[in-house]
Design an enzyme around this catalytic site. Structure first.
Site, short mmCIF file in Angstrom:
data_model
loop_
_atom_site.label_atom_id
_atom_site.label_comp_id
_atom_site.label_asym_id
_atom_site.label_seq_id
_atom_site.Cartn_x
_atom_site.Cartn_y
_atom_site.Cartn_z
N GLY A 1 -12.14 -63.23 49.37
CA GLY A 1 -11.96 -61.79 49.22
C GLY A 1 -13.11 -61.01 49.83
O GLY A 1 -13.49 -59.95 49.33
N GLY B 1 -12.86 -57.15 50.56
CA GLY B 1 -12.69 -56.21 49.47
C GLY B 1 -14.01 -55.57 49.08
O GLY B 1 -15.08 -55.92 49.61
N VAL C 1 -15.82 -55.75 46.23
CA VAL C 1 -16.79 -56.65 45.61
C VAL C 1 -17.19 -57.76 46.58
O VAL C 1 -18.38 -58.07 46.72
CB VAL C 1 -16.23 -57.24 44.30
CG1 VAL C 1 -17.21 -58.23 43.70
CG2 VAL C 1 -15.92 -56.14 43.31
N GLY C 2 -16.21 -58.36 47.25
CA GLY C 2 -16.51 -59.44 48.17
C GLY C 2 -17.45 -59.02 49.29
O GLY C 2 -18.39 -59.75 49.64
N SER D 1 -12.68 -58.89 34.93
CA SER D 1 -12.67 -57.45 34.71
C SER D 1 -12.82 -57.18 33.22
O SER D 1 -12.41 -57.99 32.38
CB SER D 1 -11.34 -56.86 35.20
OG SER D 1 -11.13 -55.58 34.66
N SER D 2 -13.39 -56.03 32.89
CA SER D 2 -13.57 -55.69 31.48
C SER D 2 -12.24 -55.46 30.76
O SER D 2 -12.20 -55.43 29.53
CB SER D 2 -14.43 -54.43 31.34
OG SER D 2 -13.86 -53.35 32.04
N CYS D 3 -11.13 -55.33 31.51
CA CYS D 3 -9.83 -55.11 30.86
C CYS D 3 -9.30 -56.37 30.18
O CYS D 3 -8.26 -56.34 29.54
CB CYS D 3 -8.81 -54.58 31.86
SG CYS D 3 -8.23 -55.81 33.05
N TYR E 1 -2.39 -57.91 34.63
CA TYR E 1 -3.64 -58.19 35.35
C TYR E 1 -4.64 -58.86 34.42
O TYR E 1 -5.29 -59.85 34.79
CB TYR E 1 -4.21 -56.88 35.90
CG TYR E 1 -5.53 -57.01 36.61
CD1 TYR E 1 -5.61 -57.54 37.89
CD2 TYR E 1 -6.71 -56.59 35.99
CE1 TYR E 1 -6.83 -57.66 38.55
CE2 TYR E 1 -7.93 -56.70 36.64
CZ TYR E 1 -7.99 -57.23 37.92
OH TYR E 1 -9.20 -57.35 38.56
N LYS F 1 -6.49 -62.62 34.60
CA LYS F 1 -7.94 -62.82 34.60
C LYS F 1 -8.39 -63.70 33.43
O LYS F 1 -9.30 -64.52 33.56
CB LYS F 1 -8.65 -61.46 34.56
CG LYS F 1 -8.55 -60.70 35.87
CD LYS F 1 -9.19 -61.48 37.00
CE LYS F 1 -9.16 -60.76 38.32
NZ LYS F 1 -9.77 -61.56 39.41
N ASN G 1 -16.22 -51.06 35.05
CA ASN G 1 -15.57 -50.30 36.12
C ASN G 1 -16.50 -50.17 37.32
O ASN G 1 -17.61 -49.66 37.19
CB ASN G 1 -15.21 -48.89 35.62
CG ASN G 1 -14.25 -48.95 34.44
OD1 ASN G 1 -13.09 -49.27 34.58
ND2 ASN G 1 -14.77 -48.64 33.26
N LEU G 2 -16.03 -50.62 38.48
CA LEU G 2 -16.85 -50.66 39.69
C LEU G 2 -16.50 -49.53 40.65
O LEU G 2 -15.37 -49.05 40.67
CB LEU G 2 -16.68 -52.00 40.40
CG LEU G 2 -17.06 -53.24 39.60
CD1 LEU G 2 -16.70 -54.50 40.37
CD2 LEU G 2 -18.54 -53.23 39.25
N HIS H 1 -8.77 -46.41 41.38
CA HIS H 1 -9.37 -46.23 40.07
C HIS H 1 -9.86 -44.79 39.92
O HIS H 1 -9.89 -44.02 40.88
CB HIS H 1 -10.51 -47.22 39.86
CG HIS H 1 -10.05 -48.64 39.71
ND1 HIS H 1 -10.12 -49.57 40.73
CD2 HIS H 1 -9.48 -49.28 38.66
CE1 HIS H 1 -9.63 -50.73 40.31
NE2 HIS H 1 -9.23 -50.58 39.06
N ASP I 1 -4.18 -41.77 29.10
CA ASP I 1 -5.63 -41.90 29.00
C ASP I 1 -6.09 -43.34 29.19
O ASP I 1 -7.22 -43.59 29.60
CB ASP I 1 -6.11 -41.45 27.61
CG ASP I 1 -6.47 -39.97 27.58
OD1 ASP I 1 -6.70 -39.39 28.66
OD2 ASP I 1 -6.53 -39.41 26.46
#
Length: 310
Positions: free
Chosen positions: A11, A14, A16-17, A108-110, A137, A141, A166-167, A180, A270
């Site tokens: 990746g 992308g 992050v990659g 991911s924090s999700c 998603y 993960k 969140n990035l 996002h 929200d």
């Protein structure tokens, strides 16, 4: 990591990659394996297994993912669970088959329950229901995290998982349909300023609280984890500081130079009420984020002006 080690960044184009590649190169790693989607389809098991068998990377950063905001996650649910599961299972199992003992999996924090105690500790994983809008998603993960844990337990691999908050930052996605919140706000504020609008429309109530991490900081954390000798486990990566969406919008408006008012669209969701990471594990190892939010947004806006608005 040894200098000269062969490192596969999955990746790498992308957000992050590409940041991980920048970080690796900045500290002297040059033997990087990089493949675009047209060169290697990470969802194709046979192709991934063959690539890893031939190349035999010493280290893998698994940053490849199908990502998006609330709207994208909620409307393309099948695509999000399938593509993320396919990519991560192919790479993690392919790495094991190829004899790659060190891998870092980006989550991911999700992954954490929707109504988690705050700040969120790594131990809260699987203690409650997920946020429904990004459940597919998140489940993909979580499977990646558990796959790493399971391979470590059975096969003696050293696969570590990093869960960033969140990035945002360079190479972000500014498409208003599937981005996002922060990049969407940058684009909306810029376009509102260009049109001379009197107000900036922001989804939801403005009350949810979010934590934001500049992408070069998460890249630094990932390389830090691989260099630290950590062999297993789950690590939250964030700043440990959160703000409301209203405060975020106000900061973006300040950076962009938009002088209008904020109008909240309460018909839009929200999402999770609050999502603040407990970053104690990373702090105990000696890592802390370096980029302040306003500085990071300013860097992001410059990137947006150069590469998107232009």
């Amino acid at each position: 990591m040894e200098n000269g080690a062969k490192i596969f960044v999955a990746g790498h184009k992308g957000m992050v990659g590409s940041a991980i590649v920048r970080r690796l190169q900045s500290v002297g790693y040059s033997n990087l394996l990089l493949r675009s989607r047209s060169e290697l389809d990470l969802a194709n098991q046979a192709d991934v297994f063959e690539f890893l068998r031939v190349e035999k990377p010493d280290y893998i950063f698994l940053a490849a993912a199908k990502v998006g905001g609330i709207h994208a996650n909620n409307t393309a649910r099948g695509e999000f669970i399938y593509q993320n599961l396919a990519m991560e299972t192919n790479i993690i199992h392919g790495a094991y088959l190829a004899g790659t003992s060190r891998l870092l999996f980006l989550g991911s924090s999700c992954i954490y329950p929707r109504d988690c105690p705050q700040p969120i500790k790594e131990d809260y994983l699987l203690t409650g229901p997920l946020e429904i809008t990004n459940e597919p998603y998140a489940i993909a993960k979580i499977a990646g995290i558990k796959m790493c844990e399971s391979y470590n337990a059975q096969f003696g691999t050293k696969y570590v998982s990093a869960m960033p908050t969140n990035l945002y930052g360079l190479n972000d996605n500014y498409d208003l349909n599937n981005s996002h919140v922060l990049p969407a706000l940058i684009r909306k504020a810029h376009e509102a300023k260009e049109r001379g609008d009197k107000e900036l429309v922001v989804w939801g109530s403005g009350n949810p609280m979010r934590e934001f991490l500049y992408v070069d900081d998460v890249a630094d954390a990932c390389v830090f984890l691989m260099e630290s000798g950590v062999e297993t486990g789950l690590f939250n990566v964030g700043t440990g500081i959160d703000i409301t969406i209203r405060e975020l919008a106000e900061t973006v408006m300040k950076v962009v130079g938009f002088k209008g008012e904020i109008a909240f669209d309460a018909s839009k969701p929200d999402g999770t009420p609050r999502k603040l990471m407990d970053v104690g594990r990373m702090r105990d190892l000696g890592w802390v984020a370096q980029t302040g939010l306003e500085d990071g947004i300013a860097r992001s806006y410059r990137d947006f002006l150069q590469n998107v608005a232009a």
